[in-house]
Design an enzyme around this catalytic site. Structure first.
Site, PDB file in Angstrom:
ATOM      1  N   CYS A   4      -1.709  18.259 -12.872  1.00  7.44           N
ATOM      2  CA  CYS A   4      -2.282  19.206 -13.841  1.00  7.44           C
ATOM      3  C   CYS A   4      -2.467  20.578 -13.198  1.00  7.44           C
ATOM      4  CB  CYS A   4      -3.625  18.682 -14.357  1.00  7.44           C
ATOM      5  SG  CYS A   4      -4.522  19.906 -15.333  1.00  7.44           S
ATOM      6  N   CYS A   7      -6.127  21.762 -12.961  1.00  2.69           N
ATOM      7  CA  CYS A   7      -6.838  21.064 -11.874  1.00  2.69           C
ATOM      8  C   CYS A   7      -6.525  21.752 -10.547  1.00  2.69           C
ATOM      9  CB  CYS A   7      -6.400  19.599 -11.784  1.00  2.69           C
ATOM     10  SG  CYS A   7      -7.142  18.499 -12.992  1.00  2.69           S
ATOM     11  N   ASP A  30      -5.960  34.704 -17.792  1.00  3.54           N
ATOM     12  CA  ASP A  30      -4.797  34.073 -18.409  1.00  3.54           C
ATOM     13  C   ASP A  30      -3.528  34.778 -17.905  1.00  3.54           C
ATOM     14  OD1 ASP A  30      -4.377  32.252 -21.244  1.00  3.54           O
ATOM     15  OD2 ASP A  30      -2.684  33.469 -20.532  1.00  3.54           O
ATOM     16  N   HIS A  98      -9.919  23.868 -21.759  1.00  6.71           N
ATOM     17  CA  HIS A  98     -10.176  25.252 -21.363  1.00  6.71           C
ATOM     18  C   HIS A  98     -10.670  26.036 -22.572  1.00  6.71           C
ATOM     19  CE1 HIS A  98      -5.930  24.881 -22.545  1.00  6.71           C
ATOM     20  NE2 HIS A  98      -6.026  26.123 -23.022  1.00  6.71           N
TER      21      HIS A  98
END
Ligand code: AMP
Length: 114
Positions: A4, A7, A30, A98
């Site tokens: 991930c 993660c 982002d 998120h």
């Protein structure tokens, strides 16, 4: 979760500038910002989405992170939007819970923007 990306970012395996972190959560910009300020707040532990049994203390830590990053960027004064896409119909593309924190310009009230 070993494969991930969030993660790995949240736990420092992929070097990324974190705009906030504590024991439970991390926040970073982002990669494809849709607004002048576009920050993602994520739990350090893996949860698929907002309804994946996220403990209250993690949710509280995420809200605290939102408080900190919106004050640091000044969008606490001008306004901002928090959204979390969940599942296919919402277009969730990263399956690690998120919250998008978006602001820095007038947002379309009829658009998801995130
Ligand atoms: P969602 O579509 O709600 O799952 O949002 C996933 C978001 O993660 C998108 O806005 C992507 O631009 C962003 N994103 C994907 N990979 C990265 C990355 N490595 N670093 C920062 N943001 C990312």
């Amino acid at each position: 979760m070993s494969d991930c990306i969030f993660c790995k970012i949240a736990n420092g395996e992929i070097p990324t500038e974190l705009v906030y972190q504590d024991d439970l959560v991390a926040a970073f910009k982002d990669a494809n910002p849709l607004t002048p300020v576009h920050i993602l707040v994520v739990p350090k532990k893996h949860y698929e989405n907002v309804v994946d049994g996220v403990p209250a203390e993690v949710l509280a830590a995420m809200v605290h992170a939102i408080d900190v990053v919106t004050k640091e960027t000044g969008i606490d004064k001008t306004g901002f939007r928090c959204i979390t896409n969940t599942g296919d119909d919402a277009g969730q593309s990263v399956h690690h819970f998120h919250i998008h924190v978006m602001g820095g310009r007038k947002l379309d009230p009829n658009a998801g923007e995130g």
